[in-house]
Design a protein around this motif. Structure first.
Motif, PDB file in Angstrom:
ATOM      1  N   PHE A   1     152.327  48.687  95.163  1.00  0.00           N
ATOM      2  CA  PHE A   1     153.203  47.615  95.629  1.00  0.00           C
ATOM      3  C   PHE A   1     153.497  46.675  94.463  1.00  0.00           C
ATOM      4  O   PHE A   1     152.581  46.103  93.871  1.00  0.00           O
ATOM      5  N   LEU A   2     154.761  46.544  94.125  1.00  0.00           N
ATOM      6  CA  LEU A   2     155.195  45.737  92.987  1.00  0.00           C
ATOM      7  C   LEU A   2     156.164  44.668  93.467  1.00  0.00           C
ATOM      8  O   LEU A   2     157.080  44.964  94.249  1.00  0.00           O
ATOM      9  N   ASP A   3     155.976  43.437  92.997  1.00  0.00           N
ATOM     10  CA  ASP A   3     156.976  42.409  93.266  1.00  0.00           C
ATOM     11  C   ASP A   3     157.389  41.725  91.968  1.00  0.00           C
ATOM     12  O   ASP A   3     156.703  41.842  90.941  1.00  0.00           O
ATOM     13  N   ALA A   4     158.524  41.031  92.012  1.00  0.00           N
ATOM     14  CA  ALA A   4     159.065  40.358  90.831  1.00  0.00           C
ATOM     15  C   ALA A   4     159.727  39.058  91.247  1.00  0.00           C
ATOM     16  O   ALA A   4     160.208  38.914  92.369  1.00  0.00           O
ATOM     17  N   ALA A   5     159.729  38.104  90.325  1.00  0.00           N
ATOM     18  CA  ALA A   5     160.443  36.830  90.477  1.00  0.00           C
ATOM     19  C   ALA A   5     159.869  35.929  91.559  1.00  0.00           C
ATOM     20  O   ALA A   5     160.602  35.191  92.202  1.00  0.00           O
ATOM     21  N   LEU A   6     158.560  35.957  91.757  1.00  0.00           N
ATOM     22  CA  LEU A   6     157.953  34.894  92.560  1.00  0.00           C
ATOM     23  C   LEU A   6     158.290  33.538  91.928  1.00  0.00           C
ATOM     24  O   LEU A   6     158.495  32.550  92.628  1.00  0.00           O
ATOM     25  N   HIS A   7     158.332  33.525  90.592  1.00  0.00           N
ATOM     26  CA  HIS A   7     158.793  32.356  89.848  1.00  0.00           C
ATOM     27  C   HIS A   7     160.244  32.589  89.435  1.00  0.00           C
ATOM     28  O   HIS A   7     160.540  33.505  88.669  1.00  0.00           O
ATOM     29  N   SER A   8     161.122  31.737  89.922  1.00  0.00           N
ATOM     30  CA  SER A   8     162.557  32.040  89.876  1.00  0.00           C
ATOM     31  C   SER A   8     163.162  32.012  88.490  1.00  0.00           C
ATOM     32  O   SER A   8     164.178  32.671  88.239  1.00  0.00           O
ATOM     33  N   ARG A   9     162.575  31.288  87.554  1.00  0.00           N
ATOM     34  CA  ARG A   9     163.166  31.195  86.219  1.00  0.00           C
ATOM     35  C   ARG A   9     162.817  32.392  85.338  1.00  0.00           C
ATOM     36  O   ARG A   9     163.306  32.489  84.204  1.00  0.00           O
ATOM     37  N   GLU A  10     162.008  33.282  85.837  1.00  0.00           N
ATOM     38  CA  GLU A  10     161.576  34.430  85.037  1.00  0.00           C
ATOM     39  C   GLU A  10     162.565  35.583  85.231  1.00  0.00           C
ATOM     40  O   GLU A  10     162.289  36.577  85.896  1.00  0.00           O
ATOM     41  N   TRP A  11     163.736  35.415  84.635  1.00  0.00           N
ATOM     42  CA  TRP A  11     164.889  36.272  84.894  1.00  0.00           C
ATOM     43  C   TRP A  11     164.677  37.735  84.498  1.00  0.00           C
ATOM     44  O   TRP A  11     165.318  38.621  85.047  1.00  0.00           O
ATOM     45  N   MET A  12     163.797  37.980  83.547  1.00  0.00           N
ATOM     46  CA  MET A  12     163.587  39.354  83.106  1.00  0.00           C
ATOM     47  C   MET A  12     162.863  40.199  84.146  1.00  0.00           C
ATOM     48  O   MET A  12     162.963  41.426  84.127  1.00  0.00           O
TER      49      MET A  12
ATOM     50  N   ARG B   1     146.680  52.579 102.914  1.00  0.00           N
ATOM     51  CA  ARG B   1     147.548  53.126 101.865  1.00  0.00           C
ATOM     52  C   ARG B   1     147.523  52.276 100.603  1.00  0.00           C
ATOM     53  O   ARG B   1     147.974  52.720  99.543  1.00  0.00           O
ATOM     54  N   ALA B   2     147.005  51.065 100.682  1.00  0.00           N
ATOM     55  CA  ALA B   2     147.058  50.124  99.558  1.00  0.00           C
ATOM     56  C   ALA B   2     146.140  50.572  98.426  1.00  0.00           C
ATOM     57  O   ALA B   2     144.976  50.904  98.657  1.00  0.00           O
ATOM     58  N   VAL B   3     146.660  50.571  97.213  1.00  0.00           N
ATOM     59  CA  VAL B   3     145.825  50.842  96.042  1.00  0.00           C
ATOM     60  C   VAL B   3     146.017  49.760  94.978  1.00  0.00           C
ATOM     61  O   VAL B   3     145.075  49.062  94.630  1.00  0.00           O
ATOM     62  N   MET B   4     147.243  49.601  94.461  1.00  0.00           N
ATOM     63  CA  MET B   4     147.457  48.602  93.411  1.00  0.00           C
ATOM     64  C   MET B   4     148.580  47.640  93.787  1.00  0.00           C
ATOM     65  O   MET B   4     149.658  48.070  94.209  1.00  0.00           O
ATOM     66  N   TYR B   5     148.306  46.353  93.605  1.00  0.00           N
ATOM     67  CA  TYR B   5     149.329  45.314  93.666  1.00  0.00           C
ATOM     68  C   TYR B   5     149.624  44.891  92.240  1.00  0.00           C
ATOM     69  O   TYR B   5     148.710  44.611  91.460  1.00  0.00           O
ATOM     70  N   LEU B   6     150.913  44.850  91.893  1.00  0.00           N
ATOM     71  CA  LEU B   6     151.336  44.483  90.545  1.00  0.00           C
ATOM     72  C   LEU B   6     152.463  43.463  90.656  1.00  0.00           C
ATOM     73  O   LEU B   6     153.529  43.759  91.195  1.00  0.00           O
ATOM     74  N   SER B   7     152.224  42.265  90.137  1.00  0.00           N
ATOM     75  CA  SER B   7     153.221  41.191  90.186  1.00  0.00           C
ATOM     76  C   SER B   7     153.749  40.940  88.782  1.00  0.00           C
ATOM     77  O   SER B   7     152.973  40.704  87.844  1.00  0.00           O
ATOM     78  N   LEU B   8     155.077  40.999  88.623  1.00  0.00           N
ATOM     79  CA  LEU B   8     155.698  40.825  87.312  1.00  0.00           C
ATOM     80  C   LEU B   8     156.017  39.360  87.054  1.00  0.00           C
ATOM     81  O   LEU B   8     156.584  38.667  87.899  1.00  0.00           O
ATOM     82  N   HIS B   9     155.635  38.900  85.859  1.00  0.00           N
ATOM     83  CA  HIS B   9     155.931  37.546  85.416  1.00  0.00           C
ATOM     84  C   HIS B   9     156.342  37.599  83.945  1.00  0.00           C
ATOM     85  O   HIS B   9     156.217  38.628  83.279  1.00  0.00           O
ATOM     86  N   THR B  10     156.848  36.474  83.423  1.00  0.00           N
ATOM     87  CA  THR B  10     157.100  36.314  81.993  1.00  0.00           C
ATOM     88  C   THR B  10     156.639  34.924  81.575  1.00  0.00           C
ATOM     89  O   THR B  10     156.522  34.022  82.418  1.00  0.00           O
ATOM     90  N   ALA B  11     156.372  34.715  80.297  1.00  0.00           N
ATOM     91  CA  ALA B  11     156.545  35.642  79.188  1.00  0.00           C
ATOM     92  C   ALA B  11     155.329  35.515  78.276  1.00  0.00           C
ATOM     93  O   ALA B  11     155.445  35.268  77.086  1.00  0.00           O
ATOM     94  N   ASN B  12     154.140  35.676  78.854  1.00  0.00           N
ATOM     95  CA  ASN B  12     152.893  35.414  78.157  1.00  0.00           C
ATOM     96  C   ASN B  12     152.343  36.624  77.405  1.00  0.00           C
ATOM     97  O   ASN B  12     151.325  36.521  76.722  1.00  0.00           O
ATOM     98  N   ARG B  13     152.986  37.770  77.550  1.00  0.00           N
ATOM     99  CA  ARG B  13     152.542  39.019  76.903  1.00  0.00           C
ATOM    100  C   ARG B  13     151.063  39.289  77.207  1.00  0.00           C
ATOM    101  O   ARG B  13     150.233  39.419  76.316  1.00  0.00           O
ATOM    102  N   SER B  14     150.766  39.394  78.495  1.00  0.00           N
ATOM    103  CA  SER B  14     149.379  39.576  78.932  1.00  0.00           C
ATOM    104  C   SER B  14     149.311  40.465  80.166  1.00  0.00           C
ATOM    105  O   SER B  14     150.260  40.552  80.941  1.00  0.00           O
ATOM    106  N   VAL B  15     148.157  41.101  80.327  1.00  0.00           N
ATOM    107  CA  VAL B  15     147.764  41.711  81.593  1.00  0.00           C
ATOM    108  C   VAL B  15     146.609  40.878  82.134  1.00  0.00           C
ATOM    109  O   VAL B  15     145.571  40.738  81.481  1.00  0.00           O
ATOM    110  N   PHE B  16     146.827  40.284  83.304  1.00  0.00           N
ATOM    111  CA  PHE B  16     145.788  39.478  83.943  1.00  0.00           C
ATOM    112  C   PHE B  16     145.246  40.207  85.162  1.00  0.00           C
ATOM    113  O   PHE B  16     145.982  40.908  85.865  1.00  0.00           O
ATOM    114  N   TYR B  17     143.954  40.017  85.415  1.00  0.00           N
ATOM    115  CA  TYR B  17     143.348  40.521  86.643  1.00  0.00           C
ATOM    116  C   TYR B  17     142.464  39.427  87.236  1.00  0.00           C
ATOM    117  O   TYR B  17     142.145  38.440  86.575  1.00  0.00           O
TER     118      TYR B  17
END
Length: 380
Positions: free
Chosen positions: A91-102, A216-232
């Protein structure tokens, strides 16, 4: 009489061929993802609608909620079309933060890679389905694009001429705990009037719960910018999660893949040890909801000219950065599939229950009419 009949047959044949050709053009148009500029909300929705029509055996587009300003929250459910039910899900989501246009651009490219470029990526769909929300905060996104570029939040009114809640502070894990700005309705860190006060957060929550409840759930992945990091996790606590080594291994695998591909250095951290503790994040909530794996991927905002543009890279860098992000997203998936094959039993033990304030759904005439109109245009 025969001449008339023959004329009618010829005319019908011509019309049918023209319709088929027009439909073929529209199918091909649905294959084209425009990445030379930042798409509007309408542009994103149009691409998703056309793709779902042209690849209906592998993409189901679901209207999962409506925002305060009545924009659709849509999720693309992607499969390989083999009809096998009950596959595990990323499950992937994007743009929880609206200014992160990428982030919507990267999410749309991910959908494109899985659907249009299926042959090259079919291994990612053999035993897994993907559920992708490419625009989780459309009201804020449009406000950021058109009015106030650095806008981060939703657009719900808070009173006193203050608007918006930070969706990544609105989830029910140590909600409203951490620093004073979380309680300020005029601040970009405002956590909301209550946990899940925002329909966008409730929608993401309900999807999480549905996947956990169906095992069915295995991985949740939320996309953000622009810290160049993988956080857990955790964000709310400095204590390690029970499978921290697994999270760290996956994060380092992603970072290494990106570095080898583009030279971009990606950090891997437990968030609380990187930037301190606070509550309300979607990443922490996914883990307590029962997902075995939960990550934030902070994509790069650095252009080819090595300038750090943060949230707003030039249009000429969109495709490059989206492709780099896809390299990372694909690596997340490959390692997750390796770690959690169908043969590995997952013991789902959610620490939360689905709340009663479920996100409102809109299955009414407006949604149906839009679908019918689009289908009519597609066929004619």
């Amino acid at each position: 009489m025969w001449k008339i009949l023959c004329g009618i047959v010829v005319l019908v044949t011509i019309v049918v061929n023209q319709l088929a050709e027009a439909r073929g053009v529209r199918r091909r148009r649905g294959h084209t993802l425009q990445l030379d500029n930042y798409l509007s909300y309408d542009g994103i929705m149009q691409y998703l609608d056309e793709l779902a029509l042209s690849h209906s055996s592998r993409v189901t587009l679901k209207d999962v909620g409506r925002t305060y300003e009545n924009r659709a929250l849509k999720m693309a459910m992607i499969t390989n079309g083999d009809g096998r039910p009950g596959k595990r899900v990323i499950f992937l989501d994007a743009a929880l933060h609206s200014r992160e246009w990428m982030t919507p651009a990267a999410a749309l490219l991910t959908i494109h890679k899985l659907v249009v470029e299926f042959a090259e990526n079919s291994d990612l769909l053999t035993d897994y389905d993907w559920h992708i929300m490419p625009l989780a905060n459309p009201d804020g996104y449009e406000y950021s694009r058109n009015t106030e570029r650095y806008w981060r939040n939703t657009r719900t009114p808070n009173g006193g001429n203050c608007f918006g809640t930070n969706l990544n502070r609105n989830f029910a894990v140590d909600w409203n705990v951490g620093f004073p700005e979380l309680k300020d309705p005029c601040d970009e860190n405002y956590a909301g009037s209550s946990p899940f006060s925002e329909v966008e957060a409730r929608t993401v929550r309900d999807i999480m719960h549905s996947l956990v409840e169906s095992k069915r759930a295995v991985m949740y992945l939320s996309l953000h910018t622009a810290n160049r990091s993988v956080f857990y996790p955790w964000v709310y606590d400095t204590a390690p999660v029970s499978n921290q080594k697994e999270h760290d291994e996956i994060g380092r695998f992603v970072a290494d893949r990106i570095f080898r591909s583009t030279g971009t250095f990606i950090k891997t951290w437990q968030y609380a040890k990187f930037a301190g503790t606070f509550g309300g994040t979607s990443m922490d909530y996914a883990l307590v909801a029962g997902f075995p794996l939960s990550f934030v991927f902070e994509m790069s905002g650095t252009g080819r000219d090595h300038v750090e543009y943060k949230f707003f890279p030039p249009a000429t860098d969109i495709r490059h950065l989206a492709e780099e992000s896809w390299t990372g997203i694909k690596a997340f998936a490959e390692k997750t599939i390796e770690k959690y094959p169908p043969s590995r039993v997952i013991s789902y033990k959610p620490k939360v229950k689905l709340l009663e304030n479920a996100a409102p759904r809109n299955w009414g005439l407006s949604s149906m009419a839009g679908t019918v109109c689009l289908l009519f245009i597609y066929l004619t």
